[in-house]
Design a protein around this motif. Structure first.
Motif, PDB file in Angstrom:
ATOM      1  N   MET A 257      24.412  40.379  43.538  1.00 49.15           N
ATOM      2  CA  MET A 257      23.982  39.075  44.003  1.00 49.15           C
ATOM      3  C   MET A 257      24.015  38.952  45.518  1.00 49.15           C
ATOM      4  N   ALA A 258      22.865  38.599  46.096  1.00 51.14           N
ATOM      5  CA  ALA A 258      22.833  38.255  47.521  1.00 51.14           C
ATOM      6  C   ALA A 258      23.485  36.886  47.679  1.00 51.14           C
ATOM      7  N   PHE A 259      24.031  36.657  48.832  1.00 54.14           N
ATOM      8  CA  PHE A 259      24.651  35.358  49.178  1.00 54.14           C
ATOM      9  C   PHE A 259      25.873  35.038  48.319  1.00 54.14           C
ATOM     10  N   TYR A 260      26.544  36.069  47.807  1.00 52.67           N
ATOM     11  CA  TYR A 260      27.797  35.888  47.065  1.00 52.67           C
ATOM     12  C   TYR A 260      28.902  36.560  47.868  1.00 52.67           C
ATOM     13  N   ASP A 261      30.051  35.897  47.955  1.00 52.58           N
ATOM     14  CA  ASP A 261      31.216  36.583  48.508  1.00 52.58           C
ATOM     15  C   ASP A 261      32.132  37.003  47.344  1.00 52.58           C
ATOM     16  N   ILE A 262      33.273  37.557  47.684  1.00 50.76           N
ATOM     17  CA  ILE A 262      34.161  38.104  46.655  1.00 50.76           C
ATOM     18  C   ILE A 262      34.614  37.020  45.660  1.00 50.76           C
ATOM     19  N   GLU A 263      34.785  35.809  46.174  1.00 50.64           N
ATOM     20  CA  GLU A 263      35.218  34.679  45.343  1.00 50.64           C
ATOM     21  C   GLU A 263      34.130  34.340  44.306  1.00 50.64           C
ATOM     22  N   MET A 266      34.063  36.993  41.628  1.00 54.68           N
ATOM     23  CA  MET A 266      35.126  36.852  40.620  1.00 54.68           C
ATOM     24  C   MET A 266      34.789  35.739  39.640  1.00 54.68           C
ATOM     25  N   ASN A 267      34.289  34.628  40.194  1.00 53.16           N
ATOM     26  CA  ASN A 267      33.959  33.493  39.323  1.00 53.16           C
ATOM     27  C   ASN A 267      32.888  33.881  38.309  1.00 53.16           C
ATOM     28  N   LEU A 268      31.874  34.616  38.795  1.00 50.93           N
ATOM     29  CA  LEU A 268      30.785  35.018  37.891  1.00 50.93           C
ATOM     30  C   LEU A 268      31.304  35.963  36.806  1.00 50.93           C
ATOM     31  N   ALA A 269      32.114  36.934  37.206  1.00 53.50           N
ATOM     32  CA  ALA A 269      32.613  37.917  36.244  1.00 53.50           C
ATOM     33  C   ALA A 269      33.465  37.238  35.163  1.00 53.50           C
ATOM     34  N   GLU A 270      34.281  36.295  35.581  1.00 51.03           N
ATOM     35  CA  GLU A 270      35.139  35.596  34.618  1.00 51.03           C
ATOM     36  C   GLU A 270      34.298  34.749  33.654  1.00 51.03           C
ATOM     37  N   GLU A 271      33.340  34.032  34.218  1.00 51.40           N
ATOM     38  CA  GLU A 271      32.460  33.204  33.385  1.00 51.40           C
ATOM     39  C   GLU A 271      31.679  34.086  32.400  1.00 51.40           C
ATOM     40  N   PHE A 370      51.768  39.311  32.909  1.00 49.35           N
ATOM     41  CA  PHE A 370      50.942  38.098  32.864  1.00 49.35           C
ATOM     42  C   PHE A 370      50.476  37.738  31.459  1.00 49.35           C
ATOM     43  N   LYS A 371      50.360  38.707  30.591  1.00 53.14           N
ATOM     44  CA  LYS A 371      49.891  38.492  29.215  1.00 53.14           C
ATOM     45  C   LYS A 371      48.523  37.820  29.171  1.00 53.14           C
ATOM     46  N   LYS A 372      47.674  38.160  30.097  1.00 48.52           N
ATOM     47  CA  LYS A 372      46.292  37.656  30.127  1.00 48.52           C
ATOM     48  C   LYS A 372      45.489  38.538  31.072  1.00 48.52           C
ATOM     49  N   PRO A 373      44.152  38.415  31.062  1.00 47.34           N
ATOM     50  CA  PRO A 373      43.361  39.213  32.009  1.00 47.34           C
ATOM     51  C   PRO A 373      43.744  38.879  33.455  1.00 47.34           C
ATOM     52  N   VAL A 374      43.740  39.904  34.297  1.00 51.72           N
ATOM     53  CA  VAL A 374      44.146  39.738  35.689  1.00 51.72           C
ATOM     54  C   VAL A 374      43.045  40.299  36.590  1.00 51.72           C
ATOM     55  N   ILE A 375      42.720  39.539  37.632  1.00 50.46           N
ATOM     56  CA  ILE A 375      41.768  40.056  38.628  1.00 50.46           C
ATOM     57  C   ILE A 375      42.569  40.470  39.864  1.00 50.46           C
ATOM     58  N   VAL A 376      42.463  41.751  40.209  1.00 48.75           N
ATOM     59  CA  VAL A 376      43.200  42.258  41.373  1.00 48.75           C
ATOM     60  C   VAL A 376      42.206  42.463  42.516  1.00 48.75           C
ATOM     61  N   THR A 377      42.567  41.918  43.694  1.00 49.47           N
ATOM     62  CA  THR A 377      41.677  42.056  44.864  1.00 49.47           C
ATOM     63  C   THR A 377      42.398  42.761  46.004  1.00 49.47           C
ATOM     64  N   GLY A 378      41.622  43.127  47.036  1.00 52.56           N
ATOM     65  CA  GLY A 378      42.228  43.659  48.254  1.00 52.56           C
ATOM     66  C   GLY A 378      42.894  45.007  48.080  1.00 52.56           C
ATOM     67  N   TYR A 379      42.169  45.963  47.531  1.00 51.79           N
ATOM     68  CA  TYR A 379      42.712  47.315  47.340  1.00 51.79           C
ATOM     69  C   TYR A 379      42.690  48.083  48.671  1.00 51.79           C
ATOM     70  N   PRO A 380      43.551  49.089  48.802  1.00 52.65           N
ATOM     71  CA  PRO A 380      43.503  49.933  49.998  1.00 52.65           C
ATOM     72  C   PRO A 380      42.120  50.574  50.125  1.00 52.65           C
ATOM     73  N   VAL A 415      36.389  45.765  34.401  1.00 51.73           N
ATOM     74  CA  VAL A 415      35.370  45.509  35.428  1.00 51.73           C
ATOM     75  C   VAL A 415      35.834  46.110  36.738  1.00 51.73           C
ATOM     76  N   GLY A 416      34.880  46.726  37.461  1.00 52.17           N
ATOM     77  CA  GLY A 416      35.142  47.148  38.841  1.00 52.17           C
ATOM     78  C   GLY A 416      34.042  46.578  39.703  1.00 52.17           C
ATOM     79  N   GLY A 417      34.414  45.921  40.804  1.00 48.58           N
ATOM     80  CA  GLY A 417      33.376  45.336  41.649  1.00 48.58           C
ATOM     81  C   GLY A 417      33.870  45.098  43.051  1.00 48.58           C
ATOM     82  N   SER A 418      33.011  44.525  43.886  1.00 52.93           N
ATOM     83  CA  SER A 418      33.410  44.257  45.269  1.00 52.93           C
ATOM     84  C   SER A 418      32.365  43.410  45.978  1.00 52.93           C
ATOM     85  N   GLN A 419      32.804  42.842  47.116  1.00 51.99           N
ATOM     86  CA  GLN A 419      31.820  42.371  48.076  1.00 51.99           C
ATOM     87  C   GLN A 419      31.409  43.609  48.857  1.00 51.99           C
TER      88      GLN A 419
END
Ligand code: 4AD
Ligand code: MG
Length: 490
Positions: A257-263, A266-271, A370-380, A415-419
């Motif tokens: 997606m153009a004009f999407y940031d990381i936030e 994440m929102n799209l992937a979760e939805e 967490f006992k639920k899906p987790v989105i991890v950001t900011g990897y090395p 899921v694996g993704g990024s800005q």
């Protein structure tokens, strides 16, 4: 003309699913399917794959001669004409009183490998060409179908363009995994250059080519024109991974997606994930409840401490009703370091900032902590692909990128993704540092040269999603014909 009309008559059949859900007593009908069981020379359980629920066909004594009765065996295919009548039997409201039974295809009971009893998944993998005819695989593959349909529905409703990215590629820059070579050069005597290396200029495409590991790079080109695209196709990785979540050939959905940031990403992937689950809960209720019971029985065989906390349906409902946890990689590492598992040295692999988290770490986070899906950001940055956007203001030596992985209970990374890095100089510098030839990638870099925009995307492993929704523990059981190291039957 006459011939084709007759053929059309042949197919005037009612699907068993439709008959069971709306059949009215008194109605004359034709059904076709395969025999699951035949009891007392009278009751045929017939299945045509439209549902796991069999249609009970009753053949009154005297309707069929002995020779025909003998041919009604498990696996044989039949055409049955009859009258719908109310059923006195348990678990069904109607049955079919046969007036005519035609055997379409015999099935030698001595040789047919599927018997009306429970077979192990391992055994069924060896007869994958027949396993669709079992309840478990019937349910799994109808759900897989629904998920694929829901993928297209979701993106179509959002105005994304479905882009078919190529399967053969000349670029190996993605670095997502080892690649399978595509060539028509002769093995025994390939053309060679003066220095002895193979001369791919003589190959089919005039250069070295492989099967794609991802459609992302081409997907980005599409997003730079349509704003929002998605790909959904097969991808190939030649890693020697014999795990319950790796395939050499798997399907991946990659929106870009153009004009999407990381936030936004994440929102799209979760939805998206929640939408897919809801779609299946609504459209495959019977299949899900079958798998829910199947899993419950499987869990009962396990020792108490290994059992999952939730049943399948409970888990799915929980995931659609609750938002995913969002944490940074740095926070994830801290949670692991503070965990009883780490302190008691339960992890096989070491934990410290900079590691590529292993499956045991990911599963600890989602299943225990967490006992639920987790989105991890900011990897090395050091452990992630070249195209991920460098986060600003990092401590030197601790550079991170705007990556996001979604970890799911029982699965790990789904899921694996990024800005993406949209700044040309930064992208080129990163590619140079990683020894990626800029020349060969000039088509990709053009997107950053001509009207670059912030953009983002992700890849959802389709089979891992099917595993999550069906509760199947081995990825080989959610794809029709699995390709894994040393395994390419069927
Ligand atoms: O994390 P990966 O490697 O990401 C990419 O390929 C990016 N190009 C995606 C993007 O940003 N457009 O793979 C994405 C997902 C993983 O999270 C996992 O679910 C699945 O693909 N996957 C596999 N599934 C089955 N077998 C394998 N060998 C897999 N490798 C990755
Ligand atoms: Mg990944």
């Amino acid at each position: 003309m006459g011939v084709s009309k007759q053929q059309a008559m042949f197919n005037k059949r009612t699907k068993i699913k439709d008959l069971l859900s709306s059949g009215v007593a008194g109605q004359e009908t034709i059904v076709m399917g395969w025999v699951r069981t035949f009891r007392n020379n009278q009751f045929i359980a017939l299945n045509d794959g439209s549902t796991n629920n069999n249609l009970q066909v009753v053949t009154e004594l005297g309707l069929l001669d002995d020779a025909t009765l003998k041919r009604i065996t498990t696996g044989a295919s039949l055409k049955v004409t009859g009258t719908v009548v109310p059923s006195l039997g348990k678990g069904q409201s109607i049955e079919l009183k046969a007036t005519h039974v035609e055997i379409l295809g015999d099935s030698d009971a001595e040789k047919y490998p599927l018997q009306p009893k429970k077979h192990s998944l391992e055994f069924l993998r060896e007869i994958a060409h027949l396993r669709f005819r079992t309840n478990t695989f019937g349910a799994v593959f109808r759900i897989r179908h629904s998920l694929a349909f829901a993928v297209h529905k979701f993106f179509n409703e959002k105005g994304f363009v479905y882009l078919h990215t190529p399967i053969i590629t000349a670029s190996d820059a993605e670095g997502a995994g080892e690649m399978f070579r595509v060539t028509t050069l002769p093995f025994d005597n390939p053309p060679r250059k003066e220095d002895g290396s193979i001369d791919f200029a003589e190959d089919f495409f005039g250069k070295s080519t492989n099967l794609t590991v991802s459609g992302q790079l081409e997907g980005e080109l599409g997003a730079m024109a349509f704003s929002e695209i998605y790909t959904f196709g097969p991808t190939f990785r030649a890693e020697n991974s014999n795990t319950t979540r790796h395939l050499a050939e798997f399907w991946m959905i990659e929106p870009e997606m153009a004009f999407y940031d990381i936030e936004d990403n994440m929102n799209l992937a979760e939805e998206f994930i929640q939408y897919l689950i809801r779609y299946v809960m609504e459209h495959n209720a019977d299949d899900l409840s079958f798998l829910d019971q199947r899993l419950a029985e499987e869990e009962k065989q396990k020792p108490q401490q290994e059992r999952q906390e939730f049943g399948l349906l409970e888990k799915l409902k929980f995931v659609t009703d609750n938002s995913f946890e969002r944490i940074t990689y740095t926070e994830a590492i801290q949670i692991l370091l503070d965990s009883p598992a780490y302190k008691k040295k339960k992890f096989k692999f070491d934990v410290k900032w900079g590691i590529d988290m292993q499956s045991e770490h990911e599963r600890y986070l989602v299943e225990k902590h967490f006992k639920k899906p987790v989105i991890v950001t900011g990897y090395p940055a050091a452990i992630k692909a070249f195209y991920m956007r460098l986060n600003d203001g990092c401590e030197p030596g601790k550079e991170t990128v705007a990556a996001m992985d979604i970890l799911a209970p029982g699965i790990g990374e789904i899921v694996g993704g990024s800005q993406r890095e949209e700044r040309l100089e930064k992208l080129e510098a990163r590619m140079q540092a990683m020894h990626i030839p800029l020349e060969e990638m000039s088509w990709y870099l053009d997107t950053r040269r001509f009207g670059t925009v912030p953009h983002a995307g992700f890849g959802l492993g389709f089979e891992r999603m099917v595993q999550f929704v069906t509760g199947m523990t081995n990825i080989r059981d959610v794809i029709a014909f699995a390709r894994t190291p040393k395994n390419c039957e069927f």
